[in-house]
Each structure stands twice: as C-alpha cells, then as structure tokens.
Design a protein around this motif. Structure first.
Motif, PDB file in Angstrom:
ATOM      1  N   SER A 338       0.830  -1.211   0.000  1.00 44.49           N
ATOM      2  CA  SER A 338       0.000   0.000   0.000  1.00 44.49           C
ATOM      3  C   SER A 338       0.863   1.258   0.000  1.00 44.49           C
ATOM      4  CB  SER A 338      -0.926   0.008   1.218  1.00 44.49           C
ATOM      5  OG  SER A 338      -1.902  -0.999   1.102  1.00 44.49           O
ATOM      6  N   ALA A 339       1.937   1.231   0.786  1.00 41.55           N
ATOM      7  CA  ALA A 339       2.848   2.381   0.824  1.00 41.55           C
ATOM      8  C   ALA A 339       3.517   2.571  -0.543  1.00 41.55           C
ATOM      9  CB  ALA A 339       3.910   2.161   1.898  1.00 41.55           C
ATOM     10  N   LYS A 340       3.869   1.439  -1.157  1.00 42.73           N
ATOM     11  CA  LYS A 340       4.493   1.492  -2.487  1.00 42.73           C
ATOM     12  C   LYS A 340       3.487   2.006  -3.527  1.00 42.73           C
ATOM     13  CE  LYS A 340       7.490  -1.396  -5.375  1.00 42.73           C
ATOM     14  NZ  LYS A 340       8.008  -2.774  -5.597  1.00 42.73           N
ATOM     15  N   LYS A 341       2.252   1.578  -3.373  1.00 43.85           N
ATOM     16  CA  LYS A 341       1.175   1.994  -4.268  1.00 43.85           C
ATOM     17  C   LYS A 341       0.974   3.511  -4.219  1.00 43.85           C
ATOM     18  CE  LYS A 341      -2.226  -0.914  -3.703  1.00 43.85           C
ATOM     19  NZ  LYS A 341      -3.538  -1.446  -3.219  1.00 43.85           N
ATOM     20  N   LYS A 342       0.968   4.056  -3.001  1.00 45.90           N
ATOM     21  CA  LYS A 342       0.785   5.496  -2.817  1.00 45.90           C
ATOM     22  C   LYS A 342       1.905   6.277  -3.501  1.00 45.90           C
ATOM     23  CE  LYS A 342       0.352   9.063   0.744  1.00 45.90           C
ATOM     24  NZ  LYS A 342       0.283   9.345   2.198  1.00 45.90           N
ATOM     25  N   LYS A 343       3.125   5.811  -3.320  1.00 46.60           N
ATOM     26  CA  LYS A 343       4.273   6.488  -3.923  1.00 46.60           C
ATOM     27  C   LYS A 343       4.214   6.454  -5.443  1.00 46.60           C
ATOM     28  CE  LYS A 343       9.343   6.523  -3.743  1.00 46.60           C
ATOM     29  NZ  LYS A 343      10.554   5.845  -3.197  1.00 46.60           N
ATOM     30  N   LEU A 344       3.883   5.285  -6.001  1.00 47.89           N
ATOM     31  CA  LEU A 344       3.798   5.136  -7.457  1.00 47.89           C
ATOM     32  C   LEU A 344       2.642   5.958  -8.039  1.00 47.89           C
ATOM     33  CD1 LEU A 344       4.509   1.315  -7.800  1.00 47.89           C
ATOM     34  CD2 LEU A 344       5.872   3.147  -8.826  1.00 47.89           C
ATOM     35  N   SER A 345       1.513   5.987  -7.327  1.00 44.28           N
ATOM     36  CA  SER A 345       0.352   6.761  -7.804  1.00 44.28           C
ATOM     37  C   SER A 345       0.671   8.247  -7.834  1.00 44.28           C
ATOM     38  CB  SER A 345      -0.853   6.501  -6.892  1.00 44.28           C
ATOM     39  OG  SER A 345      -1.239   5.154  -6.940  1.00 44.28           O
ATOM     40  N   THR A 346       1.380   8.725  -6.815  1.00 40.30           N
ATOM     41  CA  THR A 346       1.803  10.131  -6.780  1.00 40.30           C
ATOM     42  C   THR A 346       2.741  10.432  -7.935  1.00 40.30           C
ATOM     43  OG1 THR A 346       1.612  10.119  -4.369  1.00 40.30           O
ATOM     44  CG2 THR A 346       2.872  11.915  -5.361  1.00 40.30           C
ATOM     45  N   THR A 347       3.691   9.530  -8.188  1.00 37.51           N
ATOM     46  CA  THR A 347       4.622   9.688  -9.316  1.00 37.51           C
ATOM     47  C   THR A 347       3.874   9.698 -10.639  1.00 37.51           C
ATOM     48  OG1 THR A 347       6.358   8.543  -8.082  1.00 37.51           O
ATOM     49  CG2 THR A 347       6.645   8.695 -10.466  1.00 37.51           C
ATOM     50  N   PHE A 348       2.876   8.799 -10.769  1.00 35.59           N
ATOM     51  CA  PHE A 348       2.080   8.704 -11.995  1.00 35.59           C
ATOM     52  C   PHE A 348       1.380  10.035 -12.285  1.00 35.59           C
ATOM     53  CE2 PHE A 348      -2.113   8.125 -13.874  1.00 35.59           C
ATOM     54  CZ  PHE A 348      -1.810   7.452 -15.045  1.00 35.59           C
ATOM     55  N   VAL A 349       0.735  10.621 -11.275  1.00 40.36           N
ATOM     56  CA  VAL A 349       0.010  11.879 -11.458  1.00 40.36           C
ATOM     57  C   VAL A 349       0.961  13.003 -11.843  1.00 40.36           C
ATOM     58  CG1 VAL A 349      -1.352  13.649 -10.276  1.00 40.36           C
ATOM     59  CG2 VAL A 349      -1.896  11.240  -9.935  1.00 40.36           C
ATOM     60  N   GLN A 350       2.120  13.065 -11.189  1.00 35.30           N
ATOM     61  CA  GLN A 350       3.114  14.098 -11.506  1.00 35.30           C
ATOM     62  C   GLN A 350       3.610  13.960 -12.938  1.00 35.30           C
ATOM     63  OE1 GLN A 350       5.970  13.455  -8.368  1.00 35.30           O
ATOM     64  NE2 GLN A 350       4.880  14.793  -6.911  1.00 35.30           N
ATOM     65  N   GLU A 351       3.902  12.740 -13.346  1.00 35.68           N
ATOM     66  CA  GLU A 351       4.375  12.498 -14.715  1.00 35.68           C
ATOM     67  C   GLU A 351       3.307  12.841 -15.742  1.00 35.68           C
ATOM     68  OE1 GLU A 351       7.621   8.908 -13.853  1.00 35.68           O
ATOM     69  OE2 GLU A 351       5.748   8.474 -14.896  1.00 35.68           O
ATOM     70  N   GLU A 352       2.040  12.520 -15.432  1.00 34.70           N
ATOM     71  CA  GLU A 352       0.935  12.848 -16.336  1.00 34.70           C
ATOM     72  C   GLU A 352       0.828  14.357 -16.545  1.00 34.70           C
ATOM     73  OE1 GLU A 352      -1.723  11.250 -18.150  1.00 34.70           O
ATOM     74  OE2 GLU A 352      -0.231   9.665 -18.101  1.00 34.70           O
ATOM     75  N   LYS A 353       1.043  15.112 -15.477  1.00 32.54           N
ATOM     76  CA  LYS A 353       0.961  16.570 -15.578  1.00 32.54           C
ATOM     77  C   LYS A 353       2.157  17.168 -16.309  1.00 32.54           C
ATOM     78  CE  LYS A 353      -2.015  17.328 -11.571  1.00 32.54           C
ATOM     79  NZ  LYS A 353      -2.191  17.925 -10.237  1.00 32.54           N
ATOM     80  N   ASN A 354       3.234  16.393 -16.367  1.00 29.86           N
ATOM     81  CA  ASN A 354       4.440  16.860 -17.052  1.00 29.86           C
ATOM     82  C   ASN A 354       4.581  16.312 -18.467  1.00 29.86           C
ATOM     83  OD1 ASN A 354       5.304  18.380 -14.842  1.00 29.86           O
ATOM     84  ND2 ASN A 354       6.304  16.607 -13.887  1.00 29.86           N
ATOM     85  N   GLY A 355       3.486  15.805 -19.015  1.00 26.24           N
ATOM     86  CA  GLY A 355       3.535  15.354 -20.405  1.00 26.24           C
ATOM     87  C   GLY A 355       3.177  13.912 -20.634  1.00 26.24           C
ATOM     88  N   GLY A 356       3.030  13.116 -19.597  1.00 25.22           N
ATOM     89  CA  GLY A 356       2.639  11.720 -19.781  1.00 25.22           C
ATOM     90  C   GLY A 356       3.435  10.772 -18.909  1.00 25.22           C
ATOM     91  N   ALA A 357       2.742   9.819 -18.280  1.00 23.14           N
ATOM     92  CA  ALA A 357       3.402   8.861 -17.394  1.00 23.14           C
ATOM     93  C   ALA A 357       4.235   7.881 -18.200  1.00 23.14           C
ATOM     94  CB  ALA A 357       2.360   8.118 -16.571  1.00 23.14           C
TER      95      ALA A 357
END
Length: 568
Positions: A338-357
């Motif tokens: 779950s902790a790993k999931k939270k970190k990856l989901s946050t990274t995914f959203v940031q990457e999406e906002k920067n042009g795509g995950a």
C-alpha cells in the motif's frame, strides 16, 4: 457511527414513513391497494419504476462491483432503452386495454388457465427469492455497524418492511419513492464529491480518472473477445449487454409484476409509455455514475491505506482464530504494498501533468496492484478455512469507505440512502407478490367469489405471508458474493422463459396453450441444466430461454398438426 449520524438516519427514515402513510389513504379494494386507483402521472410512474429497480443492492453492491471488476457491468443495461420502445409498442397497450391487475391474466385469455398459473408461479418463485436477497443487503449494514447477529437483523429489517408495505399498498410505495429518490441521488452525489475532495492535494477528478483508467477500472465497453475468439462465459460485454440485456429488460419490465404493477397505476396508456421511455433514457447514465463512484473509491485507495478485507467483522473473527498469525503476516505484506502503491500513484500523477506517465511507472503500478489483489485472494481462502461465513467483501467496500472517511451527518445520510432504496424496491416487490397471489392463485383456486372488502383484507395477509417468506430466504443469502450479480443471475434463470411465453402469445397467434405450456416446462429445465453444467454468461440465458420457448412451441404445434393430418 456518531450520535449525529444516528439522528440524521432516524429523522430521514421517520419522514419517509410518515409521508408514505399519509399518502397511502386509498380505496379499500384491489384497484386501490395494488394499482392506486390507476391515477398516477408519468413522472411518478418513472420514479416508481426506477425506485423498484434500484434496490439497496444497487447502491451498496454496484460501487464494490466497479472497485473489483471495473465499470464493464454498465453494459448489462445497454439493451434497456430499446426494450422500453418495444414494450411501449406491444405490451403496454394490451395490458391497459384489458384493465388487468397482473400481466398473467392476459395469458389465460390467450391460452388457458394452466399456462397463466405456470407463468405466475415462475414469477412468484424468482421474485420471492430475489426479494429475500434484497432484504439481506441492508441487513449487512446494521450487522456490520452494530455487530448484530445477521439472522436477527434480517428479521428486524424484514419486519419493518412488512409493516410499511401491508399498511400502505401501492400508493405508499409510489409516493414515497418520489421522495426517496431525491434523497438517494443527493446522497450519492455527495458521496462522489467527497471521494474526490478527500484525494491528496494536487490530485483532482481528471487525475483520479486517469489512475483508475490505467488500472483497468474504466472498462466501460468490452468486446468479450479472448485469445480464442468470442468468450461466451464473459458475463459483461457489449454483445451480451445489447442482446442478452435487451431480452432481460424486455422480460423484467414487460412480464415481471413488480414492474408491470408500477405502470398499470398510470392514468392512461400515454402516461405509462412516457414513464417507461424516460426510464430507458435515465437508467444507463444513472448506473454509469453509481459505478463511477466505485472506480473513484478504487483510486482513493491508491493514495490511502485500504483494508486488506472490507468486512471488518470477518477480520476480527480471523484475528481470534488459529489463523491470526497468517493474518498478521499478510497484513504486513499488504501494508508495505500500500505504501508502495501510494508512492507510485503520486509519481504517476506528476508524470501525467508533465507530459505523460512513463511505461515503467504504469507497469510497476499495475504489478503492485496485482500483488495486493493476490494477497487479498489468499486471505479469502484463509477466511473460508478458518472462520467460514462470507469470504467476499464486494458488498462492504462502499459502506466501509462511507463509515471510515465521510464526515459526521453525511454517514447517517448515506446509510439512510441505502435503507430508502431497500424499502422502495422491497415494498414494491412484496406488493407485486401479493397481487399476483391474490389475482392469479387465490381468486382462481381458493375463493372465486370474494367481495371487494374481502379482496382488500386477504391482499394484506398475502403481503404479510410473502414478507415472512422473504425473511426466511434472507437467512440463507450469505456467501453469494456480489449481491447485484446474484440477483441478476437468479432472474436470468426464469426471465427468458417467461418472456418466451408472452412472445408466443403476441406473435404466434395459431399456437395454443398445450404447446406453449409444454415448451415452457422443457425450456425451463434446459436453462437450469445449462446454467448448472456450463460457464455461459448469465445474460445469454435470457435470449436462449425466450427464443427457446418460441421455437419449441412452434415445433410442438407443428407436430400436433401433422399428427392430426395423419389421422384424417
């Protein structure tokens, strides 16, 4: 729940009961008790139809269905709008012209008494069983929240519903459903808003959709094609929804007395048709939005610690059993993921906002979710072995989120929503069970010369009797997995055959009662055998049952004619 939540819950339910009893004053005969003196406008017909179909199971189980299996369940409703058009052209004018109380009266005029009785019996059997499951749904909530024994909770909930239905009849059902649906839609909208509002700062609605979409939860349209071609065992795809769903909706709204009884209360044919057509327009987007809440809750738990199993009562039992060490080890693994999931989901959203995950982020997020689900599956096996009981938590996902995360007051309102949905659909079902029993069984075989007052009195007794039957069924409704699936699977075992009988009645004018009666018995046994021995998706059973009855009836009719000719 907090004291404020209990106040909100109690006040909301008392308002509905009071309003229903106030509006239920009606003529004390069958027209008044079952058909509200045929006086309802189209908008009440619409709300009554929707309220009857949208039980507690819809609002309790559908979000959990989307959480576990994605939104593809919405395809189940794709055939419904077309079915409404067909009903308005064929079924509705006939039923209104004949001034019938139940749909099955028509079958005696068209065929014979035994065909009418068989069809009514099939309806009573499946609707009685389904209503028992519907009583079980809200009982889950009280049992889970208060730690009550589920069997006593079923008796308590069923008893309240019996009093409500026996007292009010069709008019109480119709008028309270109007107010119920307003509260229900308001409550579900607030729940959806709160899911998004509670997401981490910087994560909005669109971001939530992207996360759930990448993880396969926005699978609104699927083809059902596997590696070896079309998969007939796939329950929800565009084809099973359009074709199987069309036949299921045609039977449910055209031949199930719980729905036929709703639009027979209309002032005239036009009001009935308008109510049905509006239902066809509204139902699909409504179900889409309810399932979307489940997909959003799935996203919410990408950023927050999700329970390893959403039915806490079962987890508590396991924690007190010899399997407690296994539970502890699994929870530790699950929490790390779950902790790993939270970190990856946050990274995914940031990457999406920067042009795509990146592909690697998406793949890693999918793999972590797969590992988490594998642990959950393993825990379900442990639960079955160590404590028994319900090893599925689909029905608890939405209510667990509500209780754990929503603010005081709103929790009480959302639980009231589920109770209100339950009362509307179950009251309508009990009303229809009683009407069919009185009109199709009692007045035909037990007492053929009842006075109007006696009709009214015996109707209330039958409502009571069916309520008790449904409570008994509710006691055996555990271990059924997703309740929304269980109810629809059960209906599909009977709806196709019932629809087939009506199709023969409408479109095969030369076929007589003996042929369709024999055909219905044969095809019903075949459907049950097919379901038992194969993995075919349940929606296809509606198509097979309906067309099977028509085909076999035509064959029997042709065979009878050939035998007559050979004797001449």
């Amino acid at each position: 729940m907090s004291f404020i939540d209990w106040i909100v819950l109690a006040v909301t339910l008392l308002i509905i009961i009071g309003y229903g009893l106030y509006k239920s004053r009606t003529t004390k005969n069958l027209d008044g008790y079952f058909l509200s003196n045929r006086s309802m406008p189209w908008y009440l017909i619409l709300l009554s139809i929707m309220g009857t179909q949208a039980s507690a199971i819809t609002f309790l189980s559908a979000p959990g269905q989307a959480y576990t299996d994605g939104m593809r369940f919405v395809q189940y409703y794709f055939g419904l709008p077309l079915a409404m058009v067909v009903l308005c052209i064929t079924f509705v004018p006939v039923f209104h012209r004949l001034k019938i109380y139940t749909a099955y009266e028509y079958l005696e005029e068209r065929f014979d008494l035994k065909t009418r009785t068989l069809t009514s019996f099939l309806f009573l059997l499946q609707r009685g069983l389904s209503t028992g499951i519907s009583i079980y749904a809200p009982s889950i909530i009280l049992s889970s929240l208060l730690g009550w024994n589920i069997y006593w909770t079923n008796i308590f909930m069923g008893g309240l519903l019996i009093i409500y239905t026996v007292t009010g009849g069709a008019k109480a059902v119709a008028y309270t459903q109007q107010l119920q649906l307003i509260i229900i839609f308001a409550g579900m909208f607030l729940a959806a808003y709160m899911v998004v509002h509670l997401l981490p700062e910087g994560v909005g609605f669109v971001d939530a959709l992207k996360v759930s979409g990448k993880l396969g939860k926005l699978n609104v349209i699927t083809s059902g094609n596997g590696e070896k071609g079309f998969n007939w065992s796939d329950r929800y795809n565009i084809w099973s929804g359009l074709i199987g769903g069309f036949f299921l909706a045609l039977s449910y709204f055209g031949t199930d007395q719980s729905q036929v009884g709703r639009y027979l209360t209309a002032k005239n044919v036009a009001e009935s048709k308008t109510g049905l057509l509006m239902n066809g327009i509204v139902k699909v987007p409504m179900q889409f939005l309810i399932l979307l809440i489940g997909a959003l809750i799935f996203t919410f738990y990408q950023f927050n610690q999700a329970p390893i199993f959403f039915n806490q009562a079962q987890v508590n039992k396991l924690a007190a059993s010899p399997g407690k060490d296994t539970l502890k080890a699994m929870e530790q693994q699950y929490n790390l993921l779950s902790a790993k999931k939270k970190k990856l989901s946050t990274t995914f959203v940031q990457e999406e906002k920067n042009g795509g995950a990146s592909v690697s982020t998406v793949e890693e997020l999918r793999n972590v979710n797969a590992e988490s689900e594998k642990i959950r599956t393993g825990l379900k096996d442990v639960l079955k072995k160590e404590v028994g009981g319900d090893a599925s938590d689909t029905n608890y996902i939405f209510i667990r989120f509500v209780v754990d995360y929503l603010p005081k007051g709103l929790v009480g309102l959302l639980i009231a929503v589920i109770f209100l949905a339950s009362w509307g659909s179950i009251a309508a079902a009990l009303n229809s069970l009683a009407s069919s029993t009185v009109v199709d069984i009692h007045k035909k075989f037990i007492n053929t010369s009842c006075t109007e007052m006696k009709d009214y009195s015996i109707s209330r007794y039958y409502s009571l009797a069916w309520g008790i039957f449904c409570i008994i069924i509710a006691q055996f409704a555990n271990n059924m997995g997703s309740l929304i699936e269980a109810v629809n699977v059960l209906g599909s075992l009977f709806y196709g055959v019932i629809l087939g009988i009506f199709l023969v009645a409408f479109y095969c004018k030369k076929v007589k009662g003996n042929a369709v009666f024999a055909s219905a018995l044969f095809v019903e046994l075949a459907i049950i055998l097919l379901f038992w021995k194969s993995n075919i998706g349940f929606l296809w059973l509606n198509l097979i049952g309906a067309l099977g009855v028509v085909a076999v009836a035509l064959i029997i009719h042709a065979t009878f004619n050939l035998l007559k000719l050979s004797k001449q």
